[in-house]
Write an enzyme that holds these catalytic residues in place. Sequence first.
Site, PDB file in Angstrom:
ATOM      1  N   GLY A  43       0.816  -1.201   0.000  1.00 56.07           N
ATOM      2  CA  GLY A  43       0.000   0.000   0.000  1.00 56.07           C
ATOM      3  C   GLY A  43       0.852   1.254   0.000  1.00 56.07           C
ATOM      4  N   CYS A  44       0.244   2.397  -0.305  1.00 52.50           N
ATOM      5  CA  CYS A  44       0.997   3.641  -0.455  1.00 52.50           C
ATOM      6  C   CYS A  44       1.538   4.158   0.876  1.00 52.50           C
ATOM      7  CB  CYS A  44       0.147   4.698  -1.154  1.00 52.50           C
ATOM      8  SG  CYS A  44      -1.472   4.991  -0.421  1.00 52.50           S
TER       9      CYS A  44
END
Length: 322
Positions: A131-132
């Site tokens: 995920g970011c």
Amino acid sequence: MTKIKTAIIGAAGYTGGELLRILVNHPNCELVYIHSNSQKGKKIDEVHPDLIGDSDLVFTDEVKTEGLDAVFLGLPHGQAKSFLEENKFDDHTVIIDLSTDFRDESNGFLYGLPEINSPKNKNTKRIANPGCFATGIQLALVPAIAAGLAKSDIHITGITGSTGAGKKLSETTHFSQRNQNVSVYKLFTHQHLKEIKQTFGQLQEGFDQNLLFVPYRGNFSRGIWITAYFPYEGSLEDAYKVYKEFYADAPFTLVSEKDIDLKQVVSTNKCIVHLKKEAGQLVVYSAIDNLLKGASGQAVQNYNLAFGLDEKAGLKLKSVAF
């Protein structure tokens, strides 16, 4: 060299669009088809107007599973698992999933943070892209965790651009809400904490420190800025040595002894890390582009590694300095 026959499932959103922008110019990639249920029959530049003149591809809602070397899954969270149950790809096909579905390394997937788990070294065909926020936080902290520098709770703040919420409009992404505004969400409970703790537990047996994470919605389109800190008795020079040695062979994660800013990484696959020592705390800043190093750029980095290519292939991107 024979090009890698590649498809993108879910190519109409922000991460799908970023994959397209990279892969249409990737020297080793042949895009066989681009999939979207909502944009079926539309030309690529009808959905992503900036790609006019770059490709003649047309979106299809048909899923072809045979004859592919690689597939990127840009589906909404929770849909990748059922998609793969319904669509069986060849065993040799490299599948890179950008959702949360396999970040727990289930179903034979490798958690693909290249600085920790490189597909090149694991010989895997299934890669779960991080995920970011998870990427920005982990790259800020993994050298410290691996070296045992963080011995107590870690305080983290992070601010993200509106593209991190996806293309679909919502109240918190609407211009009039986001502009000239900052707000907190998912205080101490953000979903990316699960994958971060998984990595930290792999790097340091028995890791049980609290990660006290405050996520902010920023009033800009793209980028993530992380600030993390924890008590630290050593010197700043020793901390820099740990970080520089850890990332010595990481082409996209760079340690800077000068102050950094977000524009250095926007529109690139870079993560830049900067350290300070203040009030007995080691303070770590990291900056990434949430759609590139935090999503599609990292996915292509994993693609390059999985096929034994130059890790930077297709990813020599230009930052926005002003």
